[in-house]
Each structure stands twice: as C-alpha cells, then as structure tokens.
Design an enzyme around this catalytic site. Sequence first.
Site: not given
Length: 410
Positions: A227, A322, A356
Amino acid sequence: MSSQVRLRLLPSARCLYDKPIQVKVSHLKSRQVVRIKASSTDERGVLFSSSATYRADENGEIDLVRDASLSGSYVGVEPMGLLTTLKPNIVNKLFVKDKALEPHMVKFSVHDEEEQDRMLAEATNERFLMADGVSRVSVEEGNFHGALFTPPGKGPFPAVLDLSTVMSEKRAALLADKGFVVLTVPVINEESVNVKMLHLDPFEEAITFLLQQPKVGSKRIGIISRSKSADVALSLAAFVPGVEAVVWISGCSANTVLPLFYKKKQILPALMIDMEKLIPAESGIFIAKYAMHDPLKEENRATLIPIEQANTHFLFVASEDDLNWDSNIYMMEMMERLKRHGKKNFESVCYPRAGHLLEPPYGPFCHSSFHIFLKTAILWGGVPRAHVAAEVHLWKKIQEFLRSHVTCEE
C-alpha cells in the site's frame, strides 16, 4: 459439557501463525449435526467470531480438511475457514495482531445443534508470531524506530527491511523464522496525525543500521512493502543505495498523499486523492478505487517514481479486485516503463478476486475498515476464498524471491 466428544487441533494446538491446522472432531453420534465455533479477541479488544455447521460421518467423526460446511460463515470444504472467516462484532474493524510477543489465541468449540447449542468440546489454538529461537529487539536509532528480528544460529543471514504503513511486527517476525534478519519500520507514526511530508533519510538510516548487524551477511537489503509503504520502497530503490530487491504489494507507481523529501530537498510531489470520487457503497462505507488522481496525466507525471534508474530486482504483486486503488493498472504501467528502458529486472503476479489487504496467510479476511488517510471506512475488495488462496501462494513466493535475490557473501 460432554466428556465423550473430542476436539483436536493437529498436528498441535500450538503453531506458528502462518501454519495451517487440521480441526478434527470424534466420538459424535453417527451422522450427528453440530456447529463448530471459533472466537478471538484482537489487540484492541474487539471480539471476532465464526461458525460452521457440519454433519459427522457414520463413525461420528468430522475432519475439516475432508468435510464440507453445510452452513454458517462459509459453505464447502475450507480447512482453515473458521480462522479466515472470523468477523468482528463491531462493523468495519480490521483484526489487529501486530505485537510479535503475544500469540494469536483462537478458541474452538463444538455445539449440539439439537440441544439448545449445548457445548460438547472445546480447545484453544495458540498461533505464535515468533518461532523458537527468534529474537526481538526494540530499536530507536537516530531518526527512526522499529523492531529487529533475528533468526537463531550464527548466520550469516540476508537482511530485509519490512516497511509497514503503520507499525506492525507480524510479517517481520514470521520472516525471521524463514532465515532473514528483519527490521520492521513504520512509514507513518499513528501518533503523528498531522503529517505534512515524508523524508527518505530515516529509512536510509534504517538500511545502514540493518546492514551493520553482526549476523547480516548480505551487502544489500531486500524490502517488503504494501500500500502506501510500497511507494516508499520504490523511492528507496530509485534514490538510496543498498537496495537489492523490492516486494511491492498493492501499491501505486507514484508517490502518494505526502510530498517526499531526501537530503532536505523535495524529490517528488504527492499524487493526491479526489474525495469527490469516493463511491458510496454499504452504509457508511466507500469504494476508493477511482479516487486517486491519474499519475499518467501530464499535470501528475512528476509524481511517478523513477524506478527505471534503480539497480534493483522487483516483485510486483497486485489484485484484480483491489478496491482501495487500481494496483493492477499501476503495476502494468511500471512494467511497461521498465520494458521501454530495456529493463528485465522484474517479475509480477496478479491475483483474480483478491483484495487490497494481502497479508501472511490464515488471518481473518477483512471486508472493510478505517482508512488512515481518507479518515473514513472503505471496502478493501476480494472474495474471501480466493483472497485466502492468494495469501497462501504469495507468502511462499515472497520467501523464494527474497532468497534468490538477497544473498550472503561467501
């Protein structure tokens, strides 16, 4: 509670966090229907629970590796389903298990479906983040802080910097068991709510510190990131010496949210979020996938991280579902850019129907939780079964990648 029914966790009720267990129930009546429950409280005191209904075979036995759940938190054969489908009793909560010294405790119990949920047997699974012999030391050096995990034995061992967006020791502790000296460092201090910029210099200090550890035998380090921390990892590879390999998980190809400085100069402006492009989903939850500005538009191209100048091996990892941002598009853009520069220093994997939050395997799947930068709850994406399978596959791939590229000098 019946003394007859047995609930066993095999091969042992004590295991590492990233190891599967086999849940078996015996001494039931032939074809008896029972509900198996699991529960765990995370580090912030939030209770997570799951359950599944099973029918015993003619011998009165249930084996979660073999048998299908008939109803409950999941349906079908899911050997680790009771762990991966643990859900919070408060909406939009991520299961927080970040302190390596404390095991992930999961209580299992078997209940009679026909006798007012009477408990028949119970057992507790202790899932450790630190294997025997792994050492942990808190680190506060210069301008960075973190935790250092060192495998048992004389070494030498390859070195890995684990960048977490906020402080987490889980991945680092588990990687140390695989034969790496791992320093985990947060990108954002949760106490520093009004961060206006990021500096690469403290992470450069962390790299220097890591390479100076007595059991480290590699001349350069590997970095694992996900991330926001993934774009920091790319920037370290591009601008700071000493980075041999980068694992980039669910990241962006540009420097996001905060302008980036190095040696007292801004090196990259920030790619920003358009809050008006958040898509309302369920009550109070948003999809953020299309909210980030496009880094390929002319006005944003300065935010792209120049990874083509890095002398680094890359493992790019993205998920098709995601919902935080389009990590797959970012991954493809980076690979095309590297190819245009004649580079072959990368490999990639994209997981269909995964979300994600790709983590070490067998933790609870997170549907939605609070986003540290957006200051609201968002959907992370992913279909639980496919996401869990992706985590199992990725965890092995990460270890293979780091072993092949971050090597010790003879």
